[in-house]
Design a protein around this motif. Structure first.
Motif, PDB file in Angstrom:
ATOM      1  N   PRO A 190       0.805  -1.232   0.000  1.00 46.97           N
ATOM      2  CA  PRO A 190       0.000   0.000   0.000  1.00 46.97           C
ATOM      3  C   PRO A 190       0.834   1.275   0.000  1.00 46.97           C
ATOM      4  CG  PRO A 190      -0.054  -1.029   2.165  1.00 46.97           C
ATOM      5  CD  PRO A 190       0.610  -2.001   1.244  1.00 46.97           C
ATOM      6  N   LEU A 191       2.003   1.237   0.639  1.00 41.32           N
ATOM      7  CA  LEU A 191       2.836   2.442   0.713  1.00 41.32           C
ATOM      8  C   LEU A 191       3.360   2.858  -0.655  1.00 41.32           C
ATOM      9  CD1 LEU A 191       4.953   1.700   3.923  1.00 41.32           C
ATOM     10  CD2 LEU A 191       2.984   3.226   3.717  1.00 41.32           C
ATOM     11  N   SER A 192       3.544   1.894  -1.557  1.00 38.55           N
ATOM     12  CA  SER A 192       4.118   2.204  -2.861  1.00 38.55           C
ATOM     13  C   SER A 192       3.229   3.128  -3.681  1.00 38.55           C
ATOM     14  CB  SER A 192       4.379   0.915  -3.642  1.00 38.55           C
ATOM     15  OG  SER A 192       3.169   0.240  -3.924  1.00 38.55           O
ATOM     16  N   LEU A 193       1.931   3.154  -3.410  1.00 34.30           N
ATOM     17  CA  LEU A 193       1.010   3.999  -4.178  1.00 34.30           C
ATOM     18  C   LEU A 193       1.308   5.476  -4.012  1.00 34.30           C
ATOM     19  CD1 LEU A 193      -2.320   2.092  -3.432  1.00 34.30           C
ATOM     20  CD2 LEU A 193      -0.926   1.971  -5.511  1.00 34.30           C
ATOM     21  N   VAL A 194       1.905   5.855  -2.903  1.00 35.63           N
ATOM     22  CA  VAL A 194       2.223   7.267  -2.652  1.00 35.63           C
ATOM     23  C   VAL A 194       3.314   7.763  -3.591  1.00 35.63           C
ATOM     24  CG1 VAL A 194       3.007   8.918  -0.891  1.00 35.63           C
ATOM     25  CG2 VAL A 194       1.499   7.032  -0.257  1.00 35.63           C
ATOM     26  N   LEU A 195       4.134   6.844  -4.111  1.00 41.26           N
ATOM     27  CA  LEU A 195       5.263   7.238  -4.951  1.00 41.26           C
ATOM     28  C   LEU A 195       4.910   7.283  -6.436  1.00 41.26           C
ATOM     29  CD1 LEU A 195       8.243   5.370  -3.256  1.00 41.26           C
ATOM     30  CD2 LEU A 195       7.283   7.618  -2.767  1.00 41.26           C
ATOM     31  N   ALA A 196       3.616   7.332  -6.749  1.00 43.06           N
ATOM     32  CA  ALA A 196       3.209   7.495  -8.144  1.00 43.06           C
ATOM     33  C   ALA A 196       3.565   8.892  -8.621  1.00 43.06           C
ATOM     34  CB  ALA A 196       1.707   7.263  -8.273  1.00 43.06           C
ATOM     35  N   ALA A 197       4.239   8.986  -9.772  1.00 38.59           N
ATOM     36  CA  ALA A 197       4.691  10.277 -10.289  1.00 38.59           C
ATOM     37  C   ALA A 197       3.548  10.996 -10.995  1.00 38.59           C
ATOM     38  CB  ALA A 197       5.858  10.083 -11.260  1.00 38.59           C
ATOM     39  N   PRO A 198       3.544  12.345 -11.002  1.00 38.91           N
ATOM     40  CA  PRO A 198       2.552  13.087 -11.777  1.00 38.91           C
ATOM     41  C   PRO A 198       2.718  12.804 -13.255  1.00 38.91           C
ATOM     42  CG  PRO A 198       4.295  14.543 -11.005  1.00 38.91           C
ATOM     43  CD  PRO A 198       4.503  13.226 -10.326  1.00 38.91           C
ATOM     44  N   ARG A 199       1.643  12.933 -14.008  1.00 42.10           N
ATOM     45  CA  ARG A 199       1.682  12.577 -15.433  1.00 42.10           C
ATOM     46  C   ARG A 199       2.491  13.551 -16.276  1.00 42.10           C
ATOM     47  NH1 ARG A 199      -1.658   8.510 -16.884  1.00 42.10           N
ATOM     48  NH2 ARG A 199      -3.181   7.810 -15.347  1.00 42.10           N
ATOM     49  N   LYS A 200       2.560  14.812 -15.864  1.00 47.89           N
ATOM     50  CA  LYS A 200       3.314  15.776 -16.649  1.00 47.89           C
ATOM     51  C   LYS A 200       3.824  16.882 -15.749  1.00 47.89           C
ATOM     52  CE  LYS A 200      -0.777  18.506 -17.931  1.00 47.89           C
ATOM     53  NZ  LYS A 200      -1.545  19.071 -19.060  1.00 47.89           N
ATOM     54  N   PRO A 201       4.913  17.564 -16.140  1.00 43.20           N
ATOM     55  CA  PRO A 201       5.420  18.658 -15.339  1.00 43.20           C
ATOM     56  C   PRO A 201       4.468  19.831 -15.361  1.00 43.20           C
ATOM     57  CG  PRO A 201       6.603  18.516 -17.418  1.00 43.20           C
ATOM     58  CD  PRO A 201       5.712  17.326 -17.356  1.00 43.20           C
ATOM     59  N   ALA A 202       4.644  20.696 -14.389  1.00 35.38           N
ATOM     60  CA  ALA A 202       3.781  21.876 -14.296  1.00 35.38           C
ATOM     61  C   ALA A 202       4.035  22.821 -15.454  1.00 35.38           C
ATOM     62  CB  ALA A 202       4.030  22.595 -12.976  1.00 35.38           C
ATOM     63  N   ALA A 203       3.014  23.616 -15.804  1.00 33.64           N
ATOM     64  CA  ALA A 203       3.152  24.596 -16.882  1.00 33.64           C
ATOM     65  C   ALA A 203       4.243  25.589 -16.547  1.00 33.64           C
ATOM     66  CB  ALA A 203       1.829  25.322 -17.090  1.00 33.64           C
ATOM     67  N   GLY A 204       5.039  25.897 -17.568  1.00 38.38           N
ATOM     68  CA  GLY A 204       6.055  26.912 -17.375  1.00 38.38           C
ATOM     69  C   GLY A 204       7.397  26.385 -16.922  1.00 38.38           C
ATOM     70  N   THR A 205       7.483  25.095 -16.530  1.00 32.44           N
ATOM     71  CA  THR A 205       8.779  24.572 -16.154  1.00 32.44           C
ATOM     72  C   THR A 205       9.613  24.324 -17.401  1.00 32.44           C
ATOM     73  OG1 THR A 205       7.943  22.306 -16.204  1.00 32.44           O
ATOM     74  CG2 THR A 205       7.872  23.435 -14.087  1.00 32.44           C
ATOM     75  N   VAL A 206      10.917  24.165 -17.193  1.00 28.85           N
ATOM     76  CA  VAL A 206      11.821  23.955 -18.318  1.00 28.85           C
ATOM     77  C   VAL A 206      12.101  22.475 -18.464  1.00 28.85           C
ATOM     78  CG1 VAL A 206      14.115  24.410 -19.244  1.00 28.85           C
ATOM     79  CG2 VAL A 206      12.846  26.214 -18.060  1.00 28.85           C
ATOM     80  N   ALA A 207      11.910  21.958 -19.643  1.00 24.27           N
ATOM     81  CA  ALA A 207      12.166  20.540 -19.896  1.00 24.27           C
ATOM     82  C   ALA A 207      13.156  20.397 -21.031  1.00 24.27           C
ATOM     83  CB  ALA A 207      10.859  19.827 -20.258  1.00 24.27           C
ATOM     84  N   GLN A 208      13.708  19.181 -21.160  1.00 26.40           N
ATOM     85  CA  GLN A 208      14.644  18.933 -22.234  1.00 26.40           C
ATOM     86  C   GLN A 208      13.930  18.199 -23.360  1.00 26.40           C
ATOM     87  OE1 GLN A 208      17.774  16.912 -20.228  1.00 26.40           O
ATOM     88  NE2 GLN A 208      18.608  18.769 -19.344  1.00 26.40           N
TER      89      GLN A 208
END
Length: 414
Positions: A190-208
């Motif tokens: 059950p603890l592993s569910l907390v480590l799910a990553a967001p689907r996309k970075p926030a608007a305005g952040t810099v990506a490669q």
């Protein structure tokens, strides 16, 4: 420069950095704890089945090797599909390996349970996957410290499970101890569910620009500093695995009780909490290559002193304390250097490759320990080999350049 920087998590709720760190630390604690205590099963299992120490050593050597082989693949899957799936699969394999280890009556079944199942299970639910998740979920200013806390949690698992193993083996027997360990592993699910990553970075952040795993691998293996980091990490695995598996038997050979062995391994875990957190804290304030070099050189001195001095309860516990300060404290600067060089998009995979080198060292450390004892009736040749590797890695890490690779940047999609 930041790669795939996660959106800033809220300060409250289950996505808060503190909640993510606490859950990740508990996973690291449970993932590392039982594995670090397996050395206490060497003597009772070997005596019951009339095995030489090389049999148990081979099984755990296979475990270390398969843990390392599986780690880059587990990391790549976690990077692409999320940490929870990998953590759950690894937990099931790990728990099954511990459970079936209690029924292992031949070298082959021991290798299958303690070696293959636990080895691949560790690749999916150890602190390395937690470190990769932290890199994606936490802001830059939290990362190095969080890496330190995650590593320290694994050490706290060692502190808890070593005396627990001794107590359970003494009171209920070694088979019951394995059943308890297997059941505790399921808490990770059950603890592993907390480590799910967001689907996309926030608007305005810099990506490669998008990078495939093949491009990431080509870039990493063409980077001199990364190659040096990977080579140096071999020593960490060699020293840790040899000490974890063979130290209890080494101390028993010199007339010390199993309780002293248990508390020495526990002291390593306890003091590594301080060492790992300190290493993570210093990693954001001074060159990480200097931290790594100092750790490896300090280990070499500590091991040499331990071998040369009389083996008594006092010297053994002091060795445990000093070793603990330098134990897994290599992980925060190593994982942070990978993130600095390449960003976090493929952090779990690239750190997993470094960890493969670590586990090749672990495989050789455990295996050579068993072979050396059977041939020489002494662990001293491997102790001194550990000293040599420590000095070598201290030198190897000094030329590492701590800066990001140059890549074109684009604005992240809103």
């Amino acid at each position: 420069m930041s790669s795939q920087t996660a959106s800033a998590p809220p300060s409250l709720g289950w996505r808060a950095p503190a909640v993510i760190i606490v859950c990740g630390c508990i996973i690291a604690l449970l993932g590392f704890g039982p594995r670090s205590a397996l050395g206490f099963f060497l003597t009772p299992m070997s005596q019951l089945h009339n095995w030489g120490r090389d049999v148990f050593a081979f099984a755990l050597a296979v475990q270390n090797l398969l843990w390392g082989i599986g780690q880059p693949f587990a990391g790549a899957i976690a990077d692409r599909y999320g940490a929870p799936r990998v953590l759950m699969a690894g937990t099931v394999l790990y728990a099954a390996g511990l459970f079936l280890m209690a029924y292992s009556t031949t070298p082959a079944t021991l290798t299958l349970s303690a070696g293959v199942l636990i080895g691949f299970g560790l690749s999916g639910c150890s602190f390395t996957i937690v470190v990769g998740a932290f890199g994606k979920l936490l802001p830059d200013e939290w990362r190095s410290t969080a890496f330190g806390f995650g590593t320290a949690a694994g050490s706290f698992g060692q502190f808890l499970f070593s005396p627990l193993a001794v107590g359970l083996i003494g009171s209920a027997g070694w088979t019951s101890a394995l059943f308890v360990f297997a059941a505790l592993m399921l808490i990770i699910l059950p603890l592993s569910l907390v480590l799910a990553a967001p689907r996309k970075p926030a608007a305005g952040t810099v990506a490669q620009l998008p990078q495939s795993y093949k491009q990431a691998l080509t870039e990493a293996f063409g980077h001199r500093s990364y190659v040096l980091l990977v080579i140096g990490f071999f020593t960490c695995g060699f020293q840790l695995a040899f000490t974890t598996v063979h130290l209890p038997a080494y101390l028993a050979d010199r007339g010390l009780s199993a309780e002293i062995g248990g508390w020495t391994v526990a002291a390593i875990g306890l003091f590594n909490i301080v060492g790992s957190i300190t290493s993570g804290y210093l990693g954001s304030r001074m060159p990480k290559r200097y931290i790594l070099s100092a750790i490896y050189f300090g280990r070499a001195i500590s091991i040499a002193a331990f071998v040369l001095l009389p083996v008594t309860p006092v010297t053994t516990l002091i060795f445990g304390a000093v070793t603990g300060l330098l134990w897994l404290s290599t992980v925060p600067p190593t994982s942070s250097l990978v993130a600095v060089m390449f960003g976090t998009r493929w952090l779990a995979m690239l750190f997993g490759i470094a960890f493969f080198s670590h586990q090749v060292g672990g495989f050789l450390g455990v295996l050579l320990g068993g072979l050396a004892y059977e041939h020489f009736q002494s662990y001293n040749p491997v102790w001194w080999l550990s000293v040599f590797f420590g000095v070598l890695s201290a030198i190897i890490n000094l030329p590492i350049v701590e800066k990001p690779v140059a890549r074109p940047l684009v604005p992240a999609a809103a």
